[in-house]
Design an enzyme around this catalytic site. Structure first.
Site, PDB file in Angstrom:
ATOM      1  N   CYS A 111      -8.207  -3.125 -12.427  1.00  0.00           N
ATOM      2  CA  CYS A 111      -7.727  -2.052 -11.551  1.00  0.00           C
ATOM      3  C   CYS A 111      -6.515  -2.465 -10.739  1.00  0.00           C
ATOM      4  O   CYS A 111      -6.050  -1.727  -9.883  1.00  0.00           O
ATOM      5  CB  CYS A 111      -8.849  -1.570 -10.638  1.00  0.00           C
ATOM      6  SG  CYS A 111      -9.510  -2.884  -9.604  1.00  0.00           S
ATOM      7  N   ASN A 132      -3.647  -7.660  -8.481  1.00  0.00           N
ATOM      8  CA  ASN A 132      -2.714  -7.778  -7.337  1.00  0.00           C
ATOM      9  C   ASN A 132      -3.075  -9.011  -6.522  1.00  0.00           C
ATOM     10  O   ASN A 132      -2.218  -9.789  -6.114  1.00  0.00           O
ATOM     11  CB  ASN A 132      -2.796  -6.544  -6.431  1.00  0.00           C
ATOM     12  CG  ASN A 132      -2.583  -5.259  -7.198  1.00  0.00           C
ATOM     13  OD1 ASN A 132      -2.014  -5.281  -8.275  1.00  0.00           O
ATOM     14  ND2 ASN A 132      -3.050  -4.159  -6.657  1.00  0.00           N
ATOM     15  N   ASP A 133      -4.374  -9.168  -6.289  1.00  0.00           N
ATOM     16  CA  ASP A 133      -4.815 -10.338  -5.540  1.00  0.00           C
ATOM     17  C   ASP A 133      -4.970 -11.565  -6.441  1.00  0.00           C
ATOM     18  O   ASP A 133      -4.641 -12.675  -6.041  1.00  0.00           O
ATOM     19  CB  ASP A 133      -6.137 -10.042  -4.815  1.00  0.00           C
ATOM     20  CG  ASP A 133      -5.889  -9.279  -3.524  1.00  0.00           C
ATOM     21  OD1 ASP A 133      -4.985  -9.685  -2.768  1.00  0.00           O
ATOM     22  OD2 ASP A 133      -6.571  -8.276  -3.280  1.00  0.00           O
ATOM     23  N   GLU A 186     -10.828 -11.196  -8.392  1.00  0.00           N
ATOM     24  CA  GLU A 186      -9.468 -11.281  -7.849  1.00  0.00           C
ATOM     25  C   GLU A 186      -9.223 -12.626  -7.180  1.00  0.00           C
ATOM     26  O   GLU A 186      -8.211 -12.840  -6.520  1.00  0.00           O
ATOM     27  CB  GLU A 186      -9.160 -10.103  -6.920  1.00  0.00           C
ATOM     28  CG  GLU A 186     -10.242  -9.707  -5.965  1.00  0.00           C
ATOM     29  CD  GLU A 186      -9.962  -8.381  -5.244  1.00  0.00           C
ATOM     30  OE1 GLU A 186      -8.851  -7.849  -5.328  1.00  0.00           O
ATOM     31  OE2 GLU A 186     -10.890  -7.898  -4.578  1.00  0.00           O
ATOM     32  N   HIS A 193       0.805  -1.223   0.000  1.00  0.00           N
ATOM     33  CA  HIS A 193       0.000   0.000   0.000  1.00  0.00           C
ATOM     34  C   HIS A 193       0.838   1.274   0.000  1.00  0.00           C
ATOM     35  O   HIS A 193       0.424   2.284  -0.557  1.00  0.00           O
ATOM     36  CB  HIS A 193      -1.061  -0.059   1.088  1.00  0.00           C
ATOM     37  CG  HIS A 193      -2.181  -0.963   0.659  1.00  0.00           C
ATOM     38  ND1 HIS A 193      -3.241  -0.520  -0.080  1.00  0.00           N
ATOM     39  CD2 HIS A 193      -2.314  -2.296   0.752  1.00  0.00           C
ATOM     40  CE1 HIS A 193      -4.003  -1.547  -0.398  1.00  0.00           C
ATOM     41  NE2 HIS A 193      -3.467  -2.649   0.104  1.00  0.00           N
ATOM     42  N   ARG A 232     -10.447   3.215  -3.500  1.00  0.00           N
ATOM     43  CA  ARG A 232     -10.214   2.279  -2.384  1.00  0.00           C
ATOM     44  C   ARG A 232     -10.777   2.938  -1.118  1.00  0.00           C
ATOM     45  O   ARG A 232     -10.071   3.683  -0.435  1.00  0.00           O
ATOM     46  CB  ARG A 232      -8.725   2.012  -2.196  1.00  0.00           C
ATOM     47  CG  ARG A 232      -8.077   1.178  -3.280  1.00  0.00           C
ATOM     48  CD  ARG A 232      -6.633   0.872  -2.916  1.00  0.00           C
ATOM     49  NE  ARG A 232      -6.103  -0.258  -3.662  1.00  0.00           N
ATOM     50  CZ  ARG A 232      -5.442  -0.152  -4.807  1.00  0.00           C
ATOM     51  NH1 ARG A 232      -5.237   1.022  -5.339  1.00  0.00           N
ATOM     52  NH2 ARG A 232      -4.987  -1.247  -5.406  1.00  0.00           N
ATOM     53  N   ARG A 274     -15.304   1.040  -4.678  1.00  0.00           N
ATOM     54  CA  ARG A 274     -15.266  -0.316  -4.136  1.00  0.00           C
ATOM     55  C   ARG A 274     -15.729  -0.284  -2.683  1.00  0.00           C
ATOM     56  O   ARG A 274     -15.276   0.559  -1.912  1.00  0.00           O
ATOM     57  CB  ARG A 274     -13.827  -0.825  -4.220  1.00  0.00           C
ATOM     58  CG  ARG A 274     -13.605  -2.103  -3.444  1.00  0.00           C
ATOM     59  CD  ARG A 274     -12.251  -2.661  -3.713  1.00  0.00           C
ATOM     60  NE  ARG A 274     -11.224  -2.070  -2.879  1.00  0.00           N
ATOM     61  CZ  ARG A 274      -9.929  -2.391  -2.982  1.00  0.00           C
ATOM     62  NH1 ARG A 274      -9.532  -3.251  -3.895  1.00  0.00           N
ATOM     63  NH2 ARG A 274      -9.051  -1.840  -2.192  1.00  0.00           N
ATOM     64  N   ARG A 288       1.430 -11.493  -1.437  1.00  0.00           N
ATOM     65  CA  ARG A 288       1.922 -10.309  -2.148  1.00  0.00           C
ATOM     66  C   ARG A 288       2.858  -9.449  -1.303  1.00  0.00           C
ATOM     67  O   ARG A 288       3.505  -8.547  -1.809  1.00  0.00           O
ATOM     68  CB  ARG A 288       0.743  -9.480  -2.675  1.00  0.00           C
ATOM     69  CG  ARG A 288      -0.161  -8.937  -1.607  1.00  0.00           C
ATOM     70  CD  ARG A 288      -1.480  -8.466  -2.179  1.00  0.00           C
ATOM     71  NE  ARG A 288      -1.521  -7.030  -2.396  1.00  0.00           N
ATOM     72  CZ  ARG A 288      -2.621  -6.359  -2.720  1.00  0.00           C
ATOM     73  NH1 ARG A 288      -3.771  -6.999  -2.894  1.00  0.00           N
ATOM     74  NH2 ARG A 288      -2.596  -5.070  -2.894  1.00  0.00           N
TER      75      ARG A 288
HETATM   76  C1  PEP Z   1      -6.136  -5.847  -6.570  1.00  0.00           C
HETATM   77  O1  PEP Z   1      -6.159  -6.799  -5.776  1.00  0.00           O
HETATM   78  O2  PEP Z   1      -5.629  -5.913  -7.704  1.00  0.00           O
HETATM   79  C2  PEP Z   1      -6.713  -4.557  -6.180  1.00  0.00           C
HETATM   80  C3  PEP Z   1      -6.868  -3.594  -7.063  1.00  0.00           C
HETATM   81  O3  PEP Z   1      -7.064  -4.404  -4.874  1.00  0.00           O
HETATM   82  P1  PEP Z   1      -6.036  -4.103  -3.683  1.00  0.00           P
HETATM   83  O4  PEP Z   1      -4.678  -3.879  -4.298  1.00  0.00           O
HETATM   84  O5  PEP Z   1      -6.544  -2.892  -3.001  1.00  0.00           O
HETATM   85  O6  PEP Z   1      -6.135  -5.337  -2.888  1.00  0.00           O
HETATM   86 MG    MG Z   2      -7.463  -6.682  -4.042  1.00  0.00          MG
END
Ligand code: PEP
Ligand code: MG
Length: 567
Positions: free
Chosen positions: A500, A452-453, A429, A186, A293, A330, A463
């Site tokens: 995203c 990302n997830d 995700e 983050h 977010r 979201r 991650r």
């Molecule tokens: C993701 O998981 O790609 C995403 C956009 O959500 P976050 O990174 O906030 O988990």
């Molecule tokens: Mg995510």
């Protein structure tokens, strides 16, 4: 030279500012009262001015309600009662100022902590904060508060919390380097939305860097050079200037469409964490917001979940700010690595596989309903799309949608104006959702792929883990196939599909994603113009063929090699 991961592009040359909480070892000492009273006086003055500075910086990104905590701190730092008690102890017992302060503070903290009234009990935390600052100021120890920085620096830390990054003053914080973290941690995401260069996962940096050392942060190549030579400083200052000019040139694309040479139009939109980020999206030519977010609103809140009104104001500000362009908000994605100050999550062995995101919301429908009501009330101020994070099954989506529909009905019956063009979609995700996308698409208005997830769950690789970060492979054919299934599933039922996760802003991925038929790319605002430059130079029909070939490759390396060849 130290190596790390370039998390937010740019180059900066400045002095090291080490963010390490000071350790105070306070012991009772005999002292001359007059000298100690002088120290105390100076420390009170500095404490008040520190808090004022923090408040001033924070006022640029926080709402009035969230700033109230600084007013409470100022009141305490100016409280004659607190001050006279410390002074009395110094005079009566001839002890050192920091010891007297600690004694008085401990006494006051325990009084407040034992009070009946919850509000008063919470004040104990404020006394702790203010008196810790006071003690540090007496001892001449700087509390690392990023908002009080007033000369150009590069922040070096183990990691930065969202509130650390939130209080960074861009005028002076020229960038940061952290010991841990990856491209999708983050702090990295925040750096991109703040548009400051960042290199993360630089192991050994805390030990190697000393406060005040000169440092070059090359966040194009993920390098940190401590105590550079004069030639290096000159070289990198020139590079930084060239990077700035290149960014300037991209600005010409700001008001253009995102459209391939042969006419395939897509939307390039921005990821944001607060209403303050809207300006960055617009000034970088964003055609909407693809991910707000909302958890940052919850994480910023000090002592309780943010109220419906606080949330309503934030959502309304974003929708109005975007002037009718689509805004995807979201619902709360908390849990995993994201914690709240005022809520204790149950201990879990694998929090990333536990009560996170929509799972939490479905277990705590009271909290979920408050957010949905705030969203629905704000909906008439723009074009709202709502999405649920971490949907694994159709059952979860249905349940979330049902709660949404109930709140919608209630508000309409209460006579509240609710937009009739709200779209309700889900994030893809979790691999299970990607595989079942064509079924989900019958009931969802749109998808947004959270790579990302999706990548962490496909590869079973945390991650946040440095040693397994080699498994973060967006271009692995396995991941590309899941993406294809998702996009095809959406299109089969006439729905649109966005992305995203960080992959959406990746320059190598863009041609393949275009070829796979992605409709919307949501990324850090600063990546939008470069992405437009790339997409506007591609032929969709050719990228379709390229994507098909990529899906048939064996490894990520082969895919990347092919993309590089074709381009
Ligand atoms: C993701 O998981 O790609 C995403 C956009 O959500 P976050 O990174 O906030 O988990
Ligand atoms: Mg995510």
């Amino acid at each position: 030279m130290l190596k790390g991961i370039a998390a937010s592009q740019g180059i900066a040359v400045a002095k090291v500012y080490k963010l390490e909480p000071p350790v105070l070892e306070i012991v009772r000492k005999d002292a001359v009262a007059e000298e100690e009273l002088g120290k105390l006086d100076a420390a009170f003055t500095k404490t008040v001015s520190d808090i004022e500075k923090i408040k001033e910086v924070a006022s640029k990104s926080l709402a009035a309600e969230e700033l109230a905590v600084f007013d409470a701190h100022l009141m305490m730092a100016n409280d004659p009662e607190l001050r006279s008690q410390i002074e009395d102890m110094i005079k009566n017992e001839n002890v050192n100022a920091e010891f007297a302060t600690e004694q008085v503070a401990n006494m006051m903290i325990s009084i407040f902590e034992s009070m009946e009234d919850a509000y008063m009990r919470e004040r104990a935390a404020d006394i702790k904060d203010v008196t810790f600052r006071l003690k540090c100021n007496i001892c001449g120890k700087e509390i690392p508060n990023l908002s009080t920085i007033d000369s150009p620096v590069i922040v070096v830390a183990k990691d930065l919390t969202p509130s650390d990054t939130g209080s960074l003053n861009k005028e002076y914080a020229k960038g940061f380097a952290t010991e841990i973290g990856g491209r999708t941690s983050h702090s990295a995401i925040m750096a991109r939305s703040l548009e400051i260069p960042a290199v993360v996962g630089v192991s050994g940096i805390l030990e190697a860097a000393n406060e005040g050392d000169e440092v070059i942060l090359d966040a194009l190549n993920g390098e940190v050079i401590l105590n550079p030579t004069a030639e290096q400083v000159e070289e990198y200052t020139a590079k930084a200037e060239a990077f700035r000019k290149e960014k300037e040139a991209l600005k010409e694309l700001k008001d253009q469409k995102s459209i391939s040479v042969d006419g395939r139009e897509v939307l390039l939109v921005g990821n944001i964490g607060s209403p303050a980020d809207v300006d960055g999206v617009l000034s970088n030519g964003g055609e909407g917001v693809g991910l707000f977010r909302t958890e940052f609103l919850y994480m910023k809140s000090e002592d309780d979940f943010p109220s419906e009104d606080v949330q309503y104001e934030a959502y309304k500000a974003v929708l109005e700010g975007m002037g009718g362009k689509p805004v995807v908000i979201r619902t709360l994605d908390i849990g995993g690595d994201k914690k709240l100050k005022y809520y204790e999550f149950d201990e879990e062995l694998n929090p990333f596989l536990g009560v996170r995101a929509v799972r939490f919301c479905l277990m705590r429908k009271d909290i979920f309903r408050t957010q949905l009501r705030a969203l629905l009330r704000a909906s008439s101020y723009g074009k709202l799309c709502i999405m649920f994070p971490m949907i694994a099954t159709l059952g979860e989506f249905r349940e979330a949608k049902q709660v949404y529909n109930e709140e919608r009905e209630k508000l309409i019956n209460e006579g509240v104006k609710v937009a009739d063009d709200i779209e309700v979609g889900c994030m893809i995700e979790i691999p299970a959702a990607a595989v079942l996308a064509d079924n989900l698409a019958k009931e969802a208005d749109f998808f947004s792929i959270g790579t990302n997830d999706l990548i962490q769950y496909s590869m079973a690789a945390d991650r946040m883990s440095q040693p397994v970060s080699y498994l973060y492979q967006p271009m692995n054919p396995s991941v590309l196939r899941l993406i294809k299934m998702t996009i095809d599933g959406a299109h089969k039922h006439g729905k649109w599909c966005g992305m995203c996760g960080e992959m959406a802003g990746d320059e190598i991925a863009a041609p393949v994603l275009l070829g796979l038929g992605l409709d919307e790319f949501s990324m850090s605002a600063t990546s939008i113009l470069r992405a437009r430059q790339i997409i506007n130079g591609l032929k969709y029909e050719e990228m379709k063929k390229l994507a098909e070939q990529c899906l048939e490759k064996d490894t990520q390396e082969e895919v990347i090699e092919l993309v590089n060849q074709v381009l």
